[in-house]
Scaffold this motif. Structure first.
Motif, mmCIF file in Angstrom:
data_model
loop_
_atom_site.group_PDB
_atom_site.id
_atom_site.type_symbol
_atom_site.label_atom_id
_atom_site.label_comp_id
_atom_site.label_asym_id
_atom_site.label_seq_id
_atom_site.Cartn_x
_atom_site.Cartn_y
_atom_site.Cartn_z
ATOM 1 N N ALA A 31 12.949 -8.641 -0.642
ATOM 2 C CA ALA A 31 11.642 -8.274 -0.168
ATOM 3 C C ALA A 31 10.671 -8.629 -1.260
ATOM 4 O O ALA A 31 10.604 -7.967 -2.286
ATOM 5 N N ILE A 32 9.956 -9.722 -1.066
ATOM 6 C CA ILE A 32 9.093 -10.239 -2.127
ATOM 7 C C ILE A 32 8.067 -9.188 -2.556
ATOM 8 O O ILE A 32 7.916 -8.899 -3.734
ATOM 9 N N VAL A 33 7.408 -8.596 -1.565
ATOM 10 C CA VAL A 33 6.333 -7.663 -1.889
ATOM 11 C C VAL A 33 6.872 -6.433 -2.619
ATOM 12 O O VAL A 33 6.398 -6.061 -3.690
ATOM 13 N N THR A 34 7.897 -5.823 -2.037
ATOM 14 C CA THR A 34 8.434 -4.599 -2.630
ATOM 15 C C THR A 34 8.964 -4.859 -4.030
ATOM 16 O O THR A 34 8.715 -4.084 -4.959
ATOM 17 N N GLU A 35 9.681 -5.965 -4.196
ATOM 18 C CA GLU A 35 10.229 -6.250 -5.523
ATOM 19 C C GLU A 35 9.114 -6.475 -6.534
ATOM 20 O O GLU A 35 9.219 -6.065 -7.689
ATOM 21 N N THR A 36 8.040 -7.125 -6.099
ATOM 22 C CA THR A 36 6.944 -7.388 -7.028
ATOM 23 C C THR A 36 6.253 -6.086 -7.434
ATOM 24 O O THR A 36 6.012 -5.849 -8.616
ATOM 25 N N VAL A 37 5.960 -5.239 -6.453
ATOM 26 C CA VAL A 37 5.240 -3.998 -6.764
ATOM 27 C C VAL A 37 6.070 -3.116 -7.696
ATOM 28 O O VAL A 37 5.563 -2.535 -8.644
ATOM 29 N N PHE A 38 7.366 -3.025 -7.426
ATOM 30 C CA PHE A 38 8.201 -2.135 -8.241
ATOM 31 C C PHE A 38 8.794 -2.833 -9.461
ATOM 32 O O PHE A 38 9.630 -2.260 -10.153
ATOM 33 N N SER A 39 8.396 -4.075 -9.720
ATOM 34 C CA SER A 39 8.997 -4.868 -10.794
ATOM 35 C C SER A 39 10.523 -4.812 -10.721
ATOM 36 O O SER A 39 11.204 -4.636 -11.719
ATOM 37 N N TRP A 40 11.045 -4.927 -9.515
ATOM 38 C CA TRP A 40 12.496 -4.931 -9.318
ATOM 39 C C TRP A 40 13.002 -6.331 -9.619
ATOM 40 O O TRP A 40 12.487 -7.304 -9.075
ATOM 41 N N PRO A 41 13.971 -6.472 -10.510
ATOM 42 C CA PRO A 41 14.331 -7.812 -10.988
ATOM 43 C C PRO A 41 15.200 -8.592 -10.001
ATOM 44 O O PRO A 41 16.316 -8.987 -10.336
ATOM 45 N N GLY A 42 14.735 -8.795 -8.795
ATOM 46 C CA GLY A 42 15.569 -9.454 -7.794
ATOM 47 C C GLY A 42 15.126 -10.867 -7.469
ATOM 48 O O GLY A 42 14.236 -11.425 -8.104
ATOM 49 N N ILE A 43 15.764 -11.432 -6.445
ATOM 50 C CA ILE A 43 15.493 -12.807 -6.062
ATOM 51 C C ILE A 43 14.102 -12.949 -5.464
ATOM 52 O O ILE A 43 13.445 -13.976 -5.614
ATOM 53 N N GLY A 44 13.638 -11.924 -4.790
ATOM 54 C CA GLY A 44 12.302 -11.964 -4.202
ATOM 55 C C GLY A 44 11.237 -12.237 -5.246
ATOM 56 O O GLY A 44 10.387 -13.104 -5.080
ATOM 57 N N SER A 45 11.320 -11.519 -6.372
ATOM 58 C CA SER A 45 10.279 -11.732 -7.383
ATOM 59 C C SER A 45 10.504 -13.050 -8.110
ATOM 60 O O SER A 45 9.548 -13.688 -8.547
ATOM 61 N N LEU A 46 11.758 -13.496 -8.211
ATOM 62 C CA LEU A 46 12.030 -14.825 -8.778
ATOM 63 C C LEU A 46 11.387 -15.895 -7.893
ATOM 64 O O LEU A 46 10.720 -16.810 -8.374
ATOM 65 N N GLY A 47 11.568 -15.752 -6.570
ATOM 66 C CA GLY A 47 11.017 -16.715 -5.623
ATOM 67 C C GLY A 47 9.508 -16.742 -5.669
ATOM 68 O O GLY A 47 8.882 -17.798 -5.638
ATOM 69 N N MET A 48 8.929 -15.572 -5.786
ATOM 70 C CA MET A 48 7.472 -15.449 -5.845
ATOM 71 C C MET A 48 6.920 -16.243 -7.036
ATOM 72 O O MET A 48 5.987 -17.025 -6.896
ATOM 73 N N TRP A 50 0.840 -1.198 0.000
ATOM 74 C CA TRP A 50 0.000 0.000 0.000
ATOM 75 C C TRP A 50 0.877 1.250 0.000
ATOM 76 O O TRP A 50 0.679 2.174 -0.781
ATOM 77 N N LEU A 51 1.865 1.233 0.889
ATOM 78 C CA LEU A 51 2.783 2.367 0.964
ATOM 79 C C LEU A 51 3.474 2.569 -0.383
ATOM 80 O O LEU A 51 3.620 3.693 -0.875
ATOM 81 N N ALA A 52 3.883 1.434 -0.985
ATOM 82 C CA ALA A 52 4.590 1.504 -2.267
ATOM 83 C C ALA A 52 3.707 2.135 -3.338
ATOM 84 O O ALA A 52 4.131 3.040 -4.058
ATOM 85 N N ILE A 53 2.463 1.676 -3.423
ATOM 86 C CA ILE A 53 1.538 2.202 -4.445
ATOM 87 C C ILE A 53 1.302 3.688 -4.198
ATOM 88 O O ILE A 53 1.266 4.501 -5.127
ATOM 89 N N LEU A 54 1.168 4.060 -2.912
ATOM 90 C CA LEU A 54 0.933 5.458 -2.559
ATOM 91 C C LEU A 54 2.106 6.325 -3.030
ATOM 92 O O LEU A 54 1.924 7.386 -3.633
ATOM 93 N N LEU A 55 3.322 5.847 -2.766
ATOM 94 C CA LEU A 55 4.510 6.620 -3.158
ATOM 95 C C LEU A 55 4.627 6.711 -4.680
ATOM 96 O O LEU A 55 5.001 7.749 -5.221
ATOM 97 N N ILE A 56 4.310 5.607 -5.362
ATOM 98 C CA ILE A 56 4.371 5.636 -6.834
ATOM 99 C C ILE A 56 3.393 6.686 -7.348
ATOM 100 O O ILE A 56 3.710 7.518 -8.191
ATOM 101 N N TYR A 57 2.185 6.649 -6.768
ATOM 102 C CA TYR A 57 1.157 7.579 -7.214
ATOM 103 C C TYR A 57 1.621 9.020 -7.030
ATOM 104 O O TYR A 57 1.491 9.863 -7.913
#
Lengths: 316, 544
Positions: free
Chosen positions: A255-272, A146-153
């Motif tokens: 950070a699975i959530v943060t990486e997913t929201v920001f499409s950060w190409p890290g291990i968290g989103s790979l794991g997800m 939520w915080l991430a989406i708010l900051l992006i917005y």
């Protein structure tokens, strides 16, 4: 000291073995398998069965584990069951992105947490303390996505200061560009780490301020700030070492959530993605890697503790 | 006192956050127009609107995940298929029964329908400059048939237990020899995209090849440039493309895993093309920079009846009909898709893009009294049904709640069970699962109705309803080998009526997918919007 390190390193082997068994058992206990994640109604059962057999998924779980372990002992983490690329390469490829993101976030959090925690502790129950504590409660309880989406917005859509996603602009390969993309995710993560760090520092400051040496310093006429930043600080830094040791594992699991929201190409989103697709070689690879780092991080913290506080070393 | 102060502080902070978020809303429309140019990172900004088609520029698609395998004989996920559409040229495509030829120049069936002669165009090239010949087509065919190579399309090339054979006649001609007459063979060939023999012939395990994701050699309008896992994949123009040089310089597929974040990136101009949900249409419309394009996916969304379920009630035709009577299709569409604009009411199991489709079939709809009568006659009192859904799937959640509420009116209790995605697909596909009754699902089967036999023949692999009707089995077999289009049409129309009359499923809607495309890009009509892959031929897109 050397003996201690060697002993602890040898202890990691059965521990990792145990971790791998538990992890594998949990994956196999869950319903579904990787083949199902790409099956459509147009596919024939015969084809699905053949592919499942070729991937070894038709064998009993203990046989699959045995085969996986055999390859692991040869130094091979296996292949992804979904995109068929080698697991070690997939993890290494994404390691820099995650380590960079988490490293910056943890560093930022520690740098901010120490003064904030010290001040909150020193002004125990005053309004500064209340404000800092209140903010740290927010940090702990606010959902990160939520915080991430708010900051992006706010910063990307409304103000157009920062990009909303990814690690770089397509085709651009510069450090400045990566930093610009990193500001938002790092801030979100740092905010969440900050909250727990501040609470550590604050409570340990409160404890230290009751100690005799503080009274003595006051008696010698030292000002409140000198006492705080010259003497109490040193003691407060000790638990931070443990915190940092523990966070070594987080450097890679990310950070699975943060990486997913920001499409950060890290291990968290790979794991997800791997968990969603029941891609067990990747899940096992990431789990083992992070377990290993957690153990090493703890060991490192213990060793550093000995250097920082000789009383602990001698008591062993 | 202190408590009051800290409460006040909370309110002040909240007010600040809210003010910061909404403060700019007033001059939203004016601002966005100006900002679009400045934030668009990669597209050339000096674009004037003119009638002529210009070359140059680049387009950014948003995709929900990394591609899994770009090799077309393995690609099955939406993202890989979308990228492959630009990376690989098909032999030919079929739209509304009309063929568009790409690599192929012609396809001629023999008199007896047992041989199809495929002629390739002259001077075809792979992206690396090697010639594309009949050898590549035969190699592709043989690789799919090779059991060791793990292709999920293999069974499509087997007819009555015998494989179809591909035989090279000369460099530009291939004969396909069928073991039996199969009018659906053209539909099979549509899915067969040649892969380069010279790249893969020495690989023992093609599926694990690195060339399936990096430095992929294709034949489509755009060639591989760069892939950064988790970030983006970029393709650049291929000047020797069979249908002429593409207009755009490059196409990039940006991976945006979170759909909310992707929506924000779209508004921010960081993406030029992306799927959007019906609920998000007003937001994107208000932005003013996008064209909203809803188009049919050739997909049917339906309510599944599990005839195997333990209570045995759903095996009774009357009970299925009664449940159908209890529901209201229009209402259900409104509930699930928020507007009738993005979903057309469905009555047949075939989709409107399919051959011989008709929506003029028996339907049971919106008659509560009739439903009660049928249930009483079937002896189904106080029926308890279990509806499984995949957790987090909004359409399934909405459908289950709607069905639960409507069936209450006819005295059926519906229990909703939410399962995690992989548990759901396992249960749904498990032929022996007897512990659920209802599910909401969908399928895209392509234009030839023969494809549907896998769903409705009694011993077929994807007969999720566990429907068993010997007449239907027989008709599907007849339709598969009937060469006369007129007789074939009659067979499939009869099938649609029987399956509708038996209430095997409750067809809900032919759903549409909605794509938002940046208004600065043109050529959308020529590029042809296509189910799953968005554009059939991205070479036709250009920057205005």
């Amino acid at each position: 000291m050397r003996q201690l390190i060697a002993k602890r390193l040898i202890q990691t082997i059965p521990l990792l073995f145990f971790v791998s068994i538990v992890c594998f058992a949990l994956i196999k206990a869950a319903p579904g398998d990787p083949v199902l994640s790409f099956v459509t109604p147009n596919m024939h059962a015969e084809d699905i069965e053949r592919v499942r057999a070729n991937l070894g998924l038709d064998k009993p779980a203990y046989v699959q584990y045995g085969l996986w372990l055999k390859e692991l002992l040869k130094g091979n983490l296996g292949y992804s069951l979904v995109n068929h690329q080698p697991v070690a390469a997939l993890i290494l490829e994404r390691l820099p992105a995650t380590a960079g993101l988490m490293g910056c976030a943890i560093l930022l959090a520690v740098i901010l947490a120490i003064p904030l925690g010290l001040i909150a502790g020193a002004f125990h129950n005053k309004w500064v303390d209340k404000l800092i504590t209140f903010l740290s409660y927010i940090g702990i309880s606010v959902p990160l996505f939520w915080l991430a989406i708010l900051l992006i917005y706010l910063f990307a859509i409304k103000l157009h200061w920062l990009p909303s996603m990814g690690m770089r602009t397509v085709g651009v390969n510069s450090a400045a560009d990566v930093i610009k993309h990193g500001i938002l995710p790092v801030s979100v993560l740092a905010f969440s780490f900050l909250s727990s760090y501040v609470r550590y520092v604050r409570s340990s400051t409160i404890g230290q301020l009751r100690e005799d040496y503080v009274q003595i310093q006051y008696a010698y006429g030292s000002s409140r700030w000198i006492v705080l930043f010259r003497h109490v600080l040193k003691h407060v830094l000790l638990p931070i070492i443990t915190l940092l040791g523990m966070s070594l594992a987080e450097l890679v699991t990310g950070a699975i959530v943060t990486e997913t929201v920001f499409s950060w190409p890290g291990i968290g989103s790979l794991g997800m993605t791997a968990v969603r697709g029941m891609d067990y070689p990747i899940i096992m690879g990431i789990t083992l890697f992070s377990a290993l780092l957690l153990i090493i991080g703890n060991l490192l913290a213990d060793v550093l503790y000995g250097f920082a506080d000789p009383r602990i070393k001698s008591s062993r | 006192m202190t408590r009051i102060r800290s409460t006040a502080l909370i309110f002040v902070l909240l007010a600040l956050v809210i003010a910061a978020c909404s403060g700019n809303n007033g001059n939203n429309g004016g601002n966005n127009g100006n900002n679009a140019g400045s934030t668009n990172e990669s597209s050339s900004s000096g674009s004037e609107v003119s009638g002529e088609i210009k070359d140059g520029g680049s387009l950014i698609f948003g995709v929900g995940s990394d591609p899994l395998v770009l090799n077309p004989i393995y690609a099955g996920d939406r993202v890989s298929l979308t990228i492959d559409q630009a990376l690989f040229a098909p032999l030919f495509q079929v739209n509304n029964g009309e063929k568009t030829f790409y690599l192929a120049e012609s396809l001629t069936p023999s008199e007896d329908g047992l041989t199809y002669t495929l002629k390739l165009k002259e001077g075809l090239q792979w992206h690396d400059g090697q010639p594309l010949t009949a050898d590549d087509v035969v190699f592709t065919f043989d690789t799919i048939l090779d059991e060791k190579q793990n292709s999920l399309f293999r069974s499509n090339l087997i007819l009555g237990g015998e494989p179809i054979k591909a035989v090279k006649v000369d460099d530009r001609t291939v004969d396909f020899k069928l073991p039996q007459v199969n009018p659906a063979f053209e539909a099979t060939l549509v899915q067969l995209t040649p892969i380069p023999k010279h790249v893969f012939e020495n690989e023992a395990n093609i599926e694990q090849s690195e060339k399936n994701l990096y430095n992929v050699v294709g034949s489509g309008p755009f060639k591989f440039k760069e892939y950064k896992p988790g970030e983006y994949l970029t393709l650049e123009r291929f000047d020797d493309y069979v249908l002429g040089k593409p207009h755009l310089d490059s196409i990039t597929y940006r991976i945006a895993k979170d759909s909310n974040a992707a929506l924000l990136a779209l508004q921010n101009g960081e993406l030029n093309v992306n799927y959007i949900n019906p609920q998000d249409v007003p937001t994107i419309e208000a932005n003013g920079n996008f064209e909203i394009l809803p188009y049919s996916e050739g997909r049917l969304a339906y309510l599944l009846f599990n005839e195997n379920s333990a209570n045995g009630m759903l095996a009774k035709k009357e009970v299925r009909q009664a449940i159908s009577y209890a529901l209201n299709r229009e209402e259900m569409i409104q509930t699930i898709y928020s507007s009738g604009e993005y979903a057309d009411p469905a009555k047949s199991f075939v989709t409107p893009d399919g051959l011989f489709w008709t929506n003029d079939v028996t339907t049971y709809d919106n008659d509560v009294e009739k439903a009660k009568e049928l249930l009483a006659a079937a002896g189904a009192n106080n029926l308890n049904l279990k509806f499984i859904i995949s957790s987090g799937n909004k359409a399934m959640e909405a459908a289950s709640l709607y069905v639960q509420q409507k069936l209450k009116d006819v005295g059926i209790t519906v229990e909703i069970q939410s399962l995690d995605a992989s548990a759901f697909s396992q249960k749904f596909a498990d032929a022996s699962a007897t512990d659920f009754d209802l599910a909401y699902s969908g399928y895209i089967m392509g234009y030839d109705p023969d494809a549907y036999r896998i769903l409705y023949q009694s011993d077929a692999d994807s007969n999720y309803s566990h429907y068993n009707n010997p007449k239907v089995d027989e008709l599907f077999d007849q339709g598969a080998s009937e060469p006369d289009p007129e007789k074939r049409g009659a067979i499939y129309r009869e099938l649609q009526e029987i399956i509708a009359e038996d209430a095997v499923i409750y067809p809900v809607a032919y759903t549409k997918t909605i794509v938002a495309v940046d208004k600065r890009f043109g050529g959308i009509e020529e590029a042809v919007l296509k189910p799953v892959v968005i554009f059939e031929d991205p070479s036709k897109l250009y920057l205005k």
